[in-house]
Design an enzyme around this catalytic site. Structure first.
Site, PDB file in Angstrom:
ATOM      1  N   ASN A 290       1.416  -2.459   5.857  1.00 37.40           N
ATOM      2  CA  ASN A 290       0.847  -1.381   5.644  1.00 37.40           C
ATOM      3  C   ASN A 290      -0.145  -0.992   5.034  1.00 37.40           C
ATOM      4  O   ASN A 290      -1.758  -0.724   5.302  1.00 37.40           O
ATOM      5  CB  ASN A 290       1.643   0.036   4.927  1.00 37.40           C
ATOM      6  CG  ASN A 290       0.894   1.365   4.877  1.00 37.40           C
ATOM      7  OD1 ASN A 290       0.681   1.922   5.835  1.00 37.40           O
ATOM      8  ND2 ASN A 290       0.179   1.805   3.730  1.00 37.40           N
TER       9      ASN A 290
ATOM     10  N   SER B 213       1.438   3.199  -2.515  1.00 31.48           N
ATOM     11  CA  SER B 213       0.641   4.030  -3.155  1.00 31.48           C
ATOM     12  C   SER B 213       0.242   5.650  -2.889  1.00 31.48           C
ATOM     13  O   SER B 213       0.486   6.860  -3.218  1.00 31.48           O
ATOM     14  CB  SER B 213       0.126   3.897  -4.467  1.00 31.48           C
ATOM     15  OG  SER B 213      -1.630   3.427  -3.794  1.00 31.48           O
ATOM     16  N   ARG B 214      -0.271   5.503  -1.786  1.00 34.60           N
ATOM     17  CA  ARG B 214      -0.682   6.459  -1.201  1.00 34.60           C
ATOM     18  C   ARG B 214      -0.566   6.570   0.184  1.00 34.60           C
ATOM     19  O   ARG B 214      -0.258   5.979   1.272  1.00 34.60           O
ATOM     20  CB  ARG B 214      -1.853   7.238  -1.448  1.00 34.60           C
ATOM     21  CG  ARG B 214      -2.798   5.783  -1.093  1.00 34.60           C
ATOM     22  CD  ARG B 214      -4.222   6.450  -2.262  1.00 34.60           C
ATOM     23  NE  ARG B 214      -5.553   5.200  -1.317  1.00 34.60           N
ATOM     24  CZ  ARG B 214      -5.854   4.587  -1.887  1.00 34.60           C
ATOM     25  NH1 ARG B 214      -5.097   4.375  -3.105  1.00 34.60           N
ATOM     26  NH2 ARG B 214      -6.612   3.796  -1.724  1.00 34.60           N
TER      27      ARG B 214
ATOM     28  N   ILE C 265      -4.391  10.367  11.198  1.00 33.61           N
ATOM     29  CA  ILE C 265      -3.338  11.194  10.234  1.00 33.61           C
ATOM     30  C   ILE C 265      -3.995  11.601   8.814  1.00 33.61           C
ATOM     31  O   ILE C 265      -5.096  10.601   9.059  1.00 33.61           O
ATOM     32  CB  ILE C 265      -2.202   9.948  10.006  1.00 33.61           C
ATOM     33  CG1 ILE C 265      -1.606   9.295  11.307  1.00 33.61           C
ATOM     34  CG2 ILE C 265      -1.203  10.423   9.202  1.00 33.61           C
ATOM     35  CD1 ILE C 265      -0.830   9.899  12.412  1.00 33.61           C
TER      36      ILE C 265
ATOM     37  N   ALA D 141     -11.496  -5.524  14.697  1.00 31.45           N
ATOM     38  CA  ALA D 141     -11.174  -7.431  14.948  1.00 31.45           C
ATOM     39  C   ALA D 141      -9.904  -6.969  14.521  1.00 31.45           C
ATOM     40  O   ALA D 141      -8.905  -7.718  15.117  1.00 31.45           O
ATOM     41  CB  ALA D 141     -12.171  -7.605  14.740  1.00 31.45           C
TER      42      ALA D 141
ATOM     43  N   SER E 114      -3.869   0.817  14.376  1.00 32.87           N
ATOM     44  CA  SER E 114      -4.964   1.557  15.032  1.00 32.87           C
ATOM     45  C   SER E 114      -5.142   2.666  16.124  1.00 32.87           C
ATOM     46  O   SER E 114      -5.507   1.214  16.574  1.00 32.87           O
ATOM     47  CB  SER E 114      -6.138   1.025  13.982  1.00 32.87           C
ATOM     48  OG  SER E 114      -7.231   2.085  14.291  1.00 32.87           O
TER      49      SER E 114
ATOM     50  N   GLY F 103       1.013  -1.180   0.015  1.00 31.17           N
ATOM     51  CA  GLY F 103       0.417  -0.274   0.035  1.00 31.17           C
ATOM     52  C   GLY F 103       0.644   1.024   0.633  1.00 31.17           C
ATOM     53  O   GLY F 103       0.291   1.957   0.550  1.00 31.17           O
TER      54      GLY F 103
ATOM     55  N   TYR G 132     -13.064  -3.603  11.451  1.00 27.30           N
ATOM     56  CA  TYR G 132     -11.432  -2.920  11.423  1.00 27.30           C
ATOM     57  C   TYR G 132     -10.350  -3.342  12.484  1.00 27.30           C
ATOM     58  O   TYR G 132      -9.971  -3.160  12.471  1.00 27.30           O
ATOM     59  CB  TYR G 132     -11.684  -1.183  10.907  1.00 27.30           C
ATOM     60  CG  TYR G 132     -10.644  -0.749  10.261  1.00 27.30           C
ATOM     61  CD1 TYR G 132      -9.528  -0.892   9.709  1.00 27.30           C
ATOM     62  CD2 TYR G 132      -9.929   0.237  11.792  1.00 27.30           C
ATOM     63  CE1 TYR G 132      -8.868   0.070   9.699  1.00 27.30           C
ATOM     64  CE2 TYR G 132      -8.653   1.459  11.724  1.00 27.30           C
ATOM     65  CZ  TYR G 132      -7.675   1.024  10.341  1.00 27.30           C
ATOM     66  OH  TYR G 132      -6.723   1.747  10.235  1.00 27.30           O
TER      67      TYR G 132
ATOM     68  N   LYS H 129      -7.514  -5.316  13.607  1.00 25.61           N
ATOM     69  CA  LYS H 129      -6.035  -4.488  13.740  1.00 25.61           C
ATOM     70  C   LYS H 129      -5.748  -4.739  15.000  1.00 25.61           C
ATOM     71  O   LYS H 129      -4.740  -5.098  15.800  1.00 25.61           O
ATOM     72  CB  LYS H 129      -6.249  -2.782  14.119  1.00 25.61           C
ATOM     73  CG  LYS H 129      -6.357  -2.494  12.971  1.00 25.61           C
ATOM     74  CD  LYS H 129      -5.090  -2.803  12.300  1.00 25.61           C
ATOM     75  CE  LYS H 129      -5.957  -1.637  10.370  1.00 25.61           C
ATOM     76  NZ  LYS H 129      -4.731  -1.637   9.617  1.00 25.61           N
TER      77      LYS H 129
END
Ligand code: NDP
Length: 254
Positions: A92, A20-21, A190, A159, A144, A18, A157, A161
């Site tokens: 990531n 690319s951004r 962020i 669960a 997170s 991940g 999400y 993380k």
């Protein structure tokens, strides 16, 4: 006194999923600045190519959908054949899904778990085989605030993380004796596309986030990039199994 820079990553190759951004791009940028060769991965080739162009000649890209779990061993082989041995893996890439928990279908849940948890495990397992064989390597996870305290509407999400943080510790105890450090960064809120989707248009949520962030602002992607450089470098050579919040104090805010 030695003037060696312990944060230097020259001569090391890093794979950043991940990249690319967002945070992945910032991690790649920080790694390049510190001398590493980086390979960024993602699904959208145009975005990857654009990111590589911005990062310069020591950045390469490889298109791969991490949801293809069965393809991960072949992907890892291909990466090392093409770019040489990989010393650093940054897990990531991730997706979020904001929905009331009673609306989340089993399929929704599975989708998030597959990208954020199963792919992270499969990629780490495959790279760790290479790394332990060489008695050297470095794996960085991204969790997170959702795994530090309860956040509504992000059940899958959360669960995934929480699992990432658990895996960090479990992997660290198995792999550190074989020369592989495993650590995790827990970013606060962020400024990226992902957080914009979750916070913009939900003013109450944004105010809640800022209200419990002692530093009173969202973080910048480069804050995560710098933390990743630290964990990947010799400056952190005695650090393994940690969850490092980079959050302006959000996790301990009242
Ligand atoms: P973005 O949505 O901006 O970027 C996500 C990246 O992951 C993209 O490069 C995307 O590339 C890649 N990706 C997503 N799914 C897949 C897939 N199936 N296969 C391959 N690549 C994939 O997210 P952020 O930069 O904000 O987040 C990065 C990480 O940080 C995530 O793990 C996220 O959970 C975590 N995080 C972010 C926070 C924030 O405030 N932004 C806070 C806490 C954690 P492509 O679309 O090309 O596949």
């Amino acid at each position: 006194m030695s003037t060696n820079n312990s944060f230097d990553l020259t001569g090391k190759t890093a794979v950043i999923t991940g990249g690319s951004r967002g945070l992945g791009f910032a991690i790649a940028e920080a790694f390049v600045k510190h001398g590493a060769k980086v390979v960024i991965t993602g699904r959208n080739e145009a975005q990857l190519a654009e990111a590589c162009k911005a990062l310069g000649q020591t950045c390469h890209y490889q298109v791969f959908d991490l949801n293809d779990l069965a393809g991960i061993p072949g992907f890892v082989k291909e990466l090392e054949n093409k770019y040489g041995q990989v010393e650093i893996l940054v897990n990531n890439a991730g997706i979020n899904m904001k929905k009331d928990l009673q609306e989340v279908t089993d399929r929704d849940f599975e989708e998030v778990i597959r990208t954020n948890q199963q792919a992270v495990f499969a990629l780490s397992r495959e790279f760790s085989k290479k790394m332990t064989h060489r008695q050297s390597g470095n794996i960085i996870m991204i969790s997170s605030m959702a795994s530090q305290y309860g956040i509504p509407k992000v059940i899958a999400y959360t669960a995934s993380k929480a699992a990432v943080e658990g895996m960090t510790k479990a992997m660290a105890v198995e792999l550190s004796p074989m020369g592989v450090r495993v650590n995790c960064i827990a970013p606060g809120f962020i400024e990226t596309d992902m957080s914009a989707k979750a916070l913009n248009g939900d003013i109450d949520r944004k105010q809640k986030v800022l209200g419990r962030t002692p530093m009173g602002r969202l973080g910048k992607p480069e804050d995560i990039g710098n933390a990743a450089v630290y964990l990947a470098s010799d400056a952190a050579c005695y650090v393994t199994g940690i969850i490092l919040p980079v959050d302006g104090g959000n996790a301990i805010g009242f």
